[in-house]
Motif scaffolding. Structure first.
Motif, PDB file in Angstrom:
ATOM      1  N   ASP A  19       0.857  -1.193   0.000  1.00 12.26           N
ATOM      2  CA  ASP A  19       0.000   0.000   0.000  1.00 12.26           C
ATOM      3  C   ASP A  19       0.889   1.238   0.000  1.00 12.26           C
ATOM      4  OD1 ASP A  19      -1.731   2.135   0.545  1.00 12.26           O
ATOM      5  OD2 ASP A  19      -3.043   0.893   1.806  1.00 12.26           O
ATOM      6  N   GLN A  20       1.118   1.782  -1.183  1.00 12.58           N
ATOM      7  CA  GLN A  20       2.047   2.902  -1.338  1.00 12.58           C
ATOM      8  C   GLN A  20       1.568   4.161  -0.613  1.00 12.58           C
ATOM      9  OE1 GLN A  20       2.559   4.047  -5.421  1.00 12.58           O
ATOM     10  NE2 GLN A  20       4.476   5.123  -5.050  1.00 12.58           N
ATOM     11  N   GLN A  21       0.280   4.476  -0.756  1.00 13.04           N
ATOM     12  CA  GLN A  21      -0.221   5.694  -0.130  1.00 13.04           C
ATOM     13  C   GLN A  21      -0.138   5.614   1.392  1.00 13.04           C
ATOM     14  OE1 GLN A  21      -1.262   8.662  -1.811  1.00 13.04           O
ATOM     15  NE2 GLN A  21      -0.846   9.292   0.303  1.00 13.04           N
ATOM     16  N   ALA A  22      -0.418   4.450   1.948  1.00 11.31           N
ATOM     17  CA  ALA A  22      -0.316   4.294   3.401  1.00 11.31           C
ATOM     18  C   ALA A  22       1.117   4.518   3.872  1.00 11.31           C
ATOM     19  CB  ALA A  22      -0.809   2.914   3.822  1.00 11.31           C
ATOM     20  N   ALA A  23       2.098   4.034   3.100  1.00 15.61           N
ATOM     21  CA  ALA A  23       3.506   4.236   3.458  1.00 15.61           C
ATOM     22  C   ALA A  23       3.884   5.711   3.355  1.00 15.61           C
ATOM     23  CB  ALA A  23       4.402   3.394   2.564  1.00 15.61           C
ATOM     24  N   LEU A  24       3.415   6.378   2.303  1.00 18.14           N
ATOM     25  CA  LEU A  24       3.684   7.806   2.157  1.00 18.14           C
ATOM     26  C   LEU A  24       3.141   8.580   3.356  1.00 18.14           C
ATOM     27  CD1 LEU A  24       2.840   8.235  -1.634  1.00 18.14           C
ATOM     28  CD2 LEU A  24       5.094   8.543  -0.600  1.00 18.14           C
ATOM     29  N   TYR A  27       5.371   7.789   6.707  1.00 21.83           N
ATOM     30  CA  TYR A  27       6.677   8.443   6.774  1.00 21.83           C
ATOM     31  C   TYR A  27       6.561   9.967   6.721  1.00 21.83           C
ATOM     32  CZ  TYR A  27       8.816   3.861   6.595  1.00 21.83           C
ATOM     33  OH  TYR A  27       9.194   2.570   6.920  1.00 21.83           O
ATOM     34  N   ARG A  28       5.501  10.479   6.118  1.00 22.35           N
ATOM     35  CA  ARG A  28       5.246  11.928   6.187  1.00 22.35           C
ATOM     36  C   ARG A  28       5.043  12.353   7.633  1.00 22.35           C
ATOM     37  NH1 ARG A  28      -0.354  12.833   4.277  1.00 22.35           N
ATOM     38  NH2 ARG A  28      -0.699  12.089   6.416  1.00 22.35           N
ATOM     39  N   GLY A  44       4.597   4.802 -11.040  1.00 23.19           N
ATOM     40  CA  GLY A  44       4.043   5.371  -9.821  1.00 23.19           C
ATOM     41  C   GLY A  44       5.069   5.640  -8.736  1.00 23.19           C
ATOM     42  N   TYR A  45       6.346   5.468  -9.045  1.00 16.51           N
ATOM     43  CA  TYR A  45       7.427   5.622  -8.064  1.00 16.51           C
ATOM     44  C   TYR A  45       7.365   7.006  -7.417  1.00 16.51           C
ATOM     45  CZ  TYR A  45      12.207   4.988  -6.209  1.00 16.51           C
ATOM     46  OH  TYR A  45      13.315   4.848  -5.392  1.00 16.51           O
ATOM     47  N   SER A  46       7.451   7.054  -6.101  1.00 19.47           N
ATOM     48  CA  SER A  46       7.420   8.307  -5.360  1.00 19.47           C
ATOM     49  C   SER A  46       8.813   8.674  -4.882  1.00 19.47           C
ATOM     50  CB  SER A  46       6.515   8.191  -4.134  1.00 19.47           C
ATOM     51  OG  SER A  46       5.201   7.841  -4.481  1.00 19.47           O
ATOM     52  N   VAL A  47       9.256   9.867  -5.204  1.00 19.81           N
ATOM     53  CA  VAL A  47      10.491  10.401  -4.644  1.00 19.81           C
ATOM     54  C   VAL A  47      10.096  11.325  -3.501  1.00 19.81           C
ATOM     55  CG1 VAL A  47      12.542  11.811  -5.042  1.00 19.81           C
ATOM     56  CG2 VAL A  47      11.763  10.222  -6.810  1.00 19.81           C
ATOM     57  N   CYS A  48      10.372  10.882  -2.278  1.00 21.78           N
ATOM     58  CA  CYS A  48      10.021  11.676  -1.102  1.00 21.78           C
ATOM     59  C   CYS A  48      11.096  12.726  -0.854  1.00 21.78           C
ATOM     60  CB  CYS A  48       9.891  10.776   0.118  1.00 21.78           C
ATOM     61  SG  CYS A  48       8.587   9.533  -0.034  1.00 21.78           S
ATOM     62  N   THR A  49      10.647  13.904  -0.413  1.00 24.05           N
ATOM     63  CA  THR A  49      11.572  15.005  -0.195  1.00 24.05           C
ATOM     64  C   THR A  49      11.487  15.518   1.241  1.00 24.05           C
ATOM     65  OG1 THR A  49       9.969  16.660  -0.936  1.00 24.05           O
ATOM     66  CG2 THR A  49      11.441  15.731  -2.606  1.00 24.05           C
TER      67      THR A  49
END
Length: 265
Positions: A19-24, A27-28, A44-49
């Motif tokens: 679950d990508q959105q749950a992980a985002l 960690y946010r 759909g790869y997310s680069v977190c900043t």
């Protein structure tokens, strides 16, 4: 970090989750990262900043055709080591007894990547930078600060990594940390290694990512409130105070408040 990272240095980490959105979201809230699900052309790869600089990637676990894997692979953080010649490095991996899981491939103009298993069973990635060097912030709250190989055969691992990348190994000089090994690039400690015998039975060989935090205990509490779990409660050790945690989907990571100057990433 303004890059590029010297070959052999951990330069990036990413997480593969169901679950990508749950992980985002997790960690946010825990580290203050910003990130959203990426475009289809990147899978759909997310680069977190953090502070506008890239700190980590998060991606949905999927098959090459985009379908959902069955069974679902474990949720893991992958460490990537920088290289300036990924094809030659990948060949060195097999020559030295490792196994290439994903051969060198282009990631648009960002760079080239590969994933392999070392002879002791630990999975690690390679990154040859193009327009993207890797993590833009390290050694600050919420950012990568250390990477550590946990293996059942430190001698074999040391020989392997020295054969495939410009890495040397040496016992740490940190008082109280006898038995711990440092990976060095140009005589600078860039990562660590310890024997699995210090961990609970059954833990497989793996690379562990450490994130710098201002207060280990409060981050541990916040992770639990958000549905995460504690693998090793906050404790003091020679390099500082740390804890090993897992996110709600099982991705294991460490948090640390360094006792002195943060170790370089």
């Amino acid at each position: 970090m303004n890059g590029p990272y010297k070959p052999g240095t951990p330069c990036w980490i990413d997480l593969m989750v169901p679950d990508q959105q749950a992980a985002l979201d997790f960690y946010r809230d825990l580290f203050g990262w910003q990130g959203e699900i990426g475009p289809p052309e990147t899978g759909g790869y997310s680069v977190c900043t953090l502070k506008g600089k890239p700190v980590a990637g998060i991606m949905r676990a999927s098959n090459p055709d985009g379908s959902t894997p069955d069974p679902m692979p474990p949720t893991v953080w992958t460490t990537y080591l920088s290289t300036d010649g990924i094809d030659a490095t990948a060949k060195s991996v097999t020559d030295a007894g490792g196994s290439v899981m994903m051969g060198p491939m282009d990631v648009m103009d960002l760079g080239r990547m590969a994933v392999f298993t070392d002879p002791t069973g630990a999975v690690v990635g390679l990154w040859q930078p193009g327009t993207f060097a890797g993590a833009g912030i390290v050694n600050e709250h919420g950012a990568l600060t250390w990477n550590e190989l946990n293996t059942g055969d430190t001698g074999a691992a040391a020989a392997f990594y020295a054969a495939v990348l410009p890495i040397t190994t040496a016992p740490t000089q940190l008082p109280g940390a006898e038995g711990y090994t440092e990976f060095k690039v140009a005589d600078r400690a860039v990562a660590g290694m310890m024997d699995l015998s210090a961990l609970p039975p059954g833990v497989p060989p793996h690379w562990l990512a450490y994130f710098s935090v201002d207060d280990v205990d409060s981050v541990q509490d916040a992770a639990v409130r958000a549905g995460g779990s504690v693998m090793a409660p906050a404790f003091d050790m020679p390099a500082g105070r740390m804890a090993i945690l897992a996110d709600p989907q099982g991705g294991t990571f460490a948090v640390i408040t360094a006792a002195g100057p943060a170790q370089p990433s």
